[in-house]
Design a protein around this motif. Structure first.
Motif, PDB file in Angstrom:
ATOM      1  N   THR A 258       0.844  -1.193   0.000  1.00  0.00           N
ATOM      2  CA  THR A 258       0.000   0.000   0.000  1.00  0.00           C
ATOM      3  C   THR A 258       0.876   1.239   0.000  1.00  0.00           C
ATOM      4  OG1 THR A 258      -1.699   1.225   1.223  1.00  0.00           O
ATOM      5  CG2 THR A 258      -0.121  -0.033   2.528  1.00  0.00           C
ATOM      6  N   THR A 259       0.320   2.325  -0.484  1.00  0.00           N
ATOM      7  CA  THR A 259       1.030   3.602  -0.420  1.00  0.00           C
ATOM      8  C   THR A 259       0.690   4.364   0.860  1.00  0.00           C
ATOM      9  OG1 THR A 259      -0.756   4.696  -1.635  1.00  0.00           O
ATOM     10  CG2 THR A 259       1.091   3.825  -2.931  1.00  0.00           C
ATOM     11  N   GLN A 260      -0.219   3.809   1.662  1.00  0.00           N
ATOM     12  CA  GLN A 260      -0.598   4.461   2.908  1.00  0.00           C
ATOM     13  C   GLN A 260       0.563   4.438   3.892  1.00  0.00           C
ATOM     14  OE1 GLN A 260      -3.664   5.977   3.969  1.00  0.00           O
ATOM     15  NE2 GLN A 260      -2.219   6.641   5.545  1.00  0.00           N
ATOM     16  N   LYS A 261       0.965   5.606   4.359  1.00  0.00           N
ATOM     17  CA  LYS A 261       2.060   5.716   5.317  1.00  0.00           C
ATOM     18  C   LYS A 261       1.507   5.788   6.749  1.00  0.00           C
ATOM     19  CE  LYS A 261       5.535   6.106   2.348  1.00  0.00           C
ATOM     20  NZ  LYS A 261       4.834   6.104   1.054  1.00  0.00           N
ATOM     21  N   LYS A 357       5.698  -6.367   7.375  1.00  0.00           N
ATOM     22  CA  LYS A 357       4.475  -5.667   7.727  1.00  0.00           C
ATOM     23  C   LYS A 357       4.631  -5.073   9.125  1.00  0.00           C
ATOM     24  CE  LYS A 357       1.479  -8.600   4.899  1.00  0.00           C
ATOM     25  NZ  LYS A 357       0.296  -9.521   4.887  1.00  0.00           N
ATOM     26  N   PRO A 358       3.890  -4.022   9.433  1.00  0.00           N
ATOM     27  CA  PRO A 358       4.019  -3.418  10.757  1.00  0.00           C
ATOM     28  C   PRO A 358       3.927  -4.474  11.858  1.00  0.00           C
ATOM     29  CG  PRO A 358       2.652  -2.047   9.373  1.00  0.00           C
ATOM     30  CD  PRO A 358       2.917  -3.295   8.588  1.00  0.00           C
ATOM     31  N   SER A 359       4.971  -4.563  12.647  1.00  0.00           N
ATOM     32  CA  SER A 359       5.115  -5.627  13.644  1.00  0.00           C
ATOM     33  C   SER A 359       5.716  -5.052  14.913  1.00  0.00           C
ATOM     34  CB  SER A 359       6.038  -6.733  13.102  1.00  0.00           C
ATOM     35  OG  SER A 359       5.601  -7.202  11.848  1.00  0.00           O
ATOM     36  N   ILE A 360       5.774  -5.882  15.946  1.00  0.00           N
ATOM     37  CA  ILE A 360       6.394  -5.510  17.206  1.00  0.00           C
ATOM     38  C   ILE A 360       7.669  -6.332  17.386  1.00  0.00           C
ATOM     39  CG2 ILE A 360       6.154  -5.491  19.717  1.00  0.00           C
ATOM     40  CD1 ILE A 360       3.181  -5.041  19.319  1.00  0.00           C
TER      41      ILE A 360
END
Length: 377
Positions: A258-261, A357-360
């Motif tokens: 995605t281009t969503q920041k 992907k956004p992770s912890i």
């Protein structure tokens, strides 16, 4: 379309961990007993119980059911959970801001059992919107800070308040004492006590904040007999290495597909401000997100008292600082803590444009490692 800052909270006791999720997720209270592995916590735990105080919709304001007022009526989120290790109690708080009077709701467990009953409180700020609450446990009070927006619109500074802890622990009427900065300052963090060794007698609560180029130090001293509080500061912490806030504190974190920041809140220090008294020295630990190597990294600082002084009597000294950015991935919005040996652990978010992907994730430095270095990830 909806959005929410990642404002979930998790606190740890001797045998249980309790958490509240952000407002766009149904707010389940999480209790974890020692022994079984939970991947995202990276901790050994044996049994996980999800419950919502018998509320099938998972609304955390059910804690204030029957209490009346905004705390019972609204479920607006920005929740925090704290464990008061000095009293073996749990402290839950969230705001009620759907309409004025803007209110902070606080609940203190009546026993060490987080699934039991709570003493409940509400604190009103009238037409001042108490945004972005952050709380710290201190021997003489529960300290909380807010970014204040006059009539919900105009930023007017950071409000620092102390709740009367000894009264809250027994369910008595409990006052708050507050002070406020000018609109030049925002997002102060109150010190949160680690361990059971108290700060020096009479120590004020310590606070920090950042600007676009510096680290600031504050003190808030409360006199409960007089019902007054004095906020002093800011003083600029000497020796802070130069830094830049990526995206000027805006939105620039990429994610695959995605281009969503994503936003990384780089305009402020990240919760919590961890305080520990080692007996031979005091320590304050904090972190924030910085531009590093063309991406973002986690800058951390450990402040300590000057020789033959306390943090109360003299300006803090920079003991160590460093930026953790070992690869070309984006790391942001960390949370740091220090153990009884002086080891430092930092949990953080990680992402890139293609493979992560956004992770912890988390990283750690042993107490004996070279100062300023994170050595284990």
């Amino acid at each position: 379309m909806a959005a929410s800052e990642p404002a979930g909270a998790l606190a740890f006791g001797p045998s249980r961990r309790i958490g509240l999720a952000p407002r766009l997720v149904e707010r389940w209270l999480l209790v974890v007993y020692a022994g079984l592995a939970i991947v995202y916590l990276m901790l050994p735990v044996t049994l996980v119980i999800l419950f919502s105080f018998n509320d099938p919709a998972g609304r955390s304001n059910v804690i204030w059911q029957g209490f009346g007022g905004p705390c019972e009526q609204y479920n607006d989120g920005d929740p925090l959970v704290q464990y008061d290790q000095l009293a073996d109690r749990w402290v839950l708080t969230q705001f009620a801001v759907s309409a004025a009077p803007y209110t902070q709701c606080v609940a203190v467990s009546t026993s060490p059992d987080p699934t039991g009953t709570y003493y409940r409180y509400s604190y009103s700020y009238g037409t001042d919107f108490n945004d972005y609450p952050k709380m710290g446990v201190w021997p003489d009070g529960y300290y909380i800070t807010y970014n204040i927006f006059r009539r919900g619109r105009t930023f007017s500074g950071n409000k620092v308040c102390a709740f009367e802890r000894d009264k809250m622990l027994v369910g008595a009427a409990a006052r708050q004492v507050c002070a406020q900065t000018s609109s030049s300052y925002a997002s102060l963090l109150p010190a949160d006590l680690e361990g059971t060794t108290l700060p020096p007698a009479g120590a004020p609560n310590y606070l920090t904040s950042i600007t676009s180029s510096s680290l600031l130090f504050w003190k808030f001293a409360v006199n409960w007999t007089a019902g007054t509080g004095t906020l002093t500061g800011p003083s600029t912490v000497a020796g802070t290495a130069a830094f830049s806030r990526a995206c000027s504190g805006g939105t620039c974190i990429p994610q695959p597909g995605t281009t969503q920041k994503l936003d990384w809140l780089a305009d402020r220090a990240m919760y919590r401000l961890s305080y520990r008294n080692f007996g031979t020295r005091e320590a304050l630990l904090l972190n924030h997100s910085v531009a590093s190597g063309g991406v973002s990294g986690i800058r951390f600082y450990e402040l300590t008292n000057a020789a033959n002084q306390t943090l109360s009597s003299a300006a803090p000294v920079m003991r160590q600082q460093g930026t953790y950015q070992p690869s070309a991935d984006y790391r942001w919005m960390g949370s740091a803590a220090m153990d009884k040996t002086g080891g430092v652990a930092i949990g953080y978010n990680i992402s890139n444009a293609t493979t992560i992907k956004p992770s912890i994730a988390y990283a750690y430095r042993y107490a004996y490692a070279m100062l300023g270095l994170i050595v284990v990830a």
